[in-house]
Design an enzyme around this catalytic site. Structure first.
Site, PDB file in Angstrom:
ATOM      1  CG  HIS A 181      -1.510   1.202   1.752  1.00 13.73           C
ATOM      2  ND1 HIS A 181      -1.931   2.179   2.515  1.00 13.73           N
ATOM      3  CD2 HIS A 181      -2.413   2.267   0.244  1.00 13.73           C
ATOM      4  CE1 HIS A 181      -2.430   3.364   2.719  1.00 13.73           C
ATOM      5  NE2 HIS A 181      -3.050   3.126   1.358  1.00 13.73           N
ATOM      6  CB  SER A 182       0.837   4.053  -0.011  1.00 14.80           C
ATOM      7  OG  SER A 182       1.243   5.530  -0.031  1.00 14.80           O
ATOM      8  CG  MET A 183       7.309   3.690   0.316  1.00 12.45           C
ATOM      9  SD  MET A 183       7.774   4.311   3.053  1.00 12.45           S
ATOM     10  CE  MET A 183       7.268   2.822   3.744  1.00 12.45           C
TER      11      MET A 183
END
Length: 211
Positions: A181-183
Site C-alpha cells: 500500500h502506498s510506499m
C-alpha cells in the site's frame, strides 16, 4: 480538523515494552480496503470484495489469531510483524503453502493490514492450499528497530529488508504474492523488478511505482 497545540515539553519515548501498534492502523488504509472490490490475487475464481470494514479486530474460523514475529536483519536491525496462518479442510489440503507478504505505507504499521489479512485468510477456506500471510513493520515504523540519527535511509533499502524477510520465512527460492500500500507499493514494485523469480503476483494498492 481540530488543532491540538503542541506540548510545552516533549516527554521521553516510552520503554519498548509499553509500545503498542494502533489496533485501527491507518484510517485512510481502512477506507481504501473498503473500496478494493476486485483484487484478483491467487483466488482466480473469487474476487475480494470487502463489503464491511470495521475497526475492531476480526478473526475468522479458519484463521488463528496473528502471531508476533521478530526477524533479525544483517545490518543489526530487527523487523517486527504479524503472521497469519490458515488451513483448509484436511481432506483437501495440499503439501504446498501459499505465502503472502504485506507491506504498509509511509508512517504506518502492519496493523493497517489486519482487515485485508483477515479477509484473505477467510477466503482460503475454499482453497486446497494452506495460506501464510506475513505483515511487517518497516524499519523505523511500528515495533521494528529504528535507525540511528546519523544513518541515511533510502527507499531502496527496504527492498533488501524484504529480501531478507523472505529468505528467513520462506523455503529457499520459494516465490510469494507481494501486496503493498502506498510506499509499500513502491517497495514491492522495486523488489519485483530486482527479484522477479521470487514474486508470484504483485498487488499495488494506491501505488504509483517506485518514487
Amino acid at each position: 480538523f481540530v488543532f491540538i497545540p503542541p506540548p510545552t515539553t516533549i516527554p521521553p519515548p516510552p520503554p519498548k515494552s509499553t509500545v503498542h501498534r494502533c489496533s485501527v492502523g491507518n484510517p485512510h488504509m481502512t477506507a481504501t480496503l473498503a473500496r478494493v472490490t476486485n483484487l484478483a490475487l491467487f483466488f482466480s475464481s473469487r474476487s475480494l470484495a470487502l463489503t464491511t470494514v470495521t475497526t475492531a479486530p476480526r478473526h475468522f474460523s479458519t484463521m488463528a489469531p496473528p502471531t508476533e514475529i521478530n526477524i533479525p536483519i544483517a545490518d543489526g536491525s530487527t523487523i517486527a510483524g504479524l503472521q497469519y496462518t490458515s488451513s483448509p479442510s484436511p481432506a483437501t489440503t495440499t503439501t504446498s503453502t501459499h505465502h503472502v507478504i504485506l507491506l504498509h505505507g509511509w508512517l504506518d504499521n502492519c496493523a493497517s493490514m489486519h482487515p485485508l489479512a483477515s479477509h484473505l485468510s477467510s477466503l482460503s477456506s475454499s482453497s486446497s492450499t494452506p495460506l501464510t500471510i506475513t505483515a511487517i513493520d518497516f524499519v523505523g515504523h511500528g515495533l521494528s528497530s529504528h535507525k540511528s540519527k546519523d544513518s541515511p535511509m533510502i527507499l531502496s533499502d527496504y527492498v533488501y529488508y524484504v529480501k531478507e524477510i523472505a529468505d528467513s520465512l520462506l523455503p529457499a527460492d520459494a516465490n510469494f504474492t507481494l501486496v503493498g500500500h502506498s510506499m509499500g507499493s513502491g517497495v514491492g514494485c522495486m523488489f519485483a523488478g530486482a527479484f522477479p523469480d521470487r514474486v508470484n503476483k504483485l498487488v499495488m494498492i494506491e501505488g504509483a511505482g517506485p518514487m
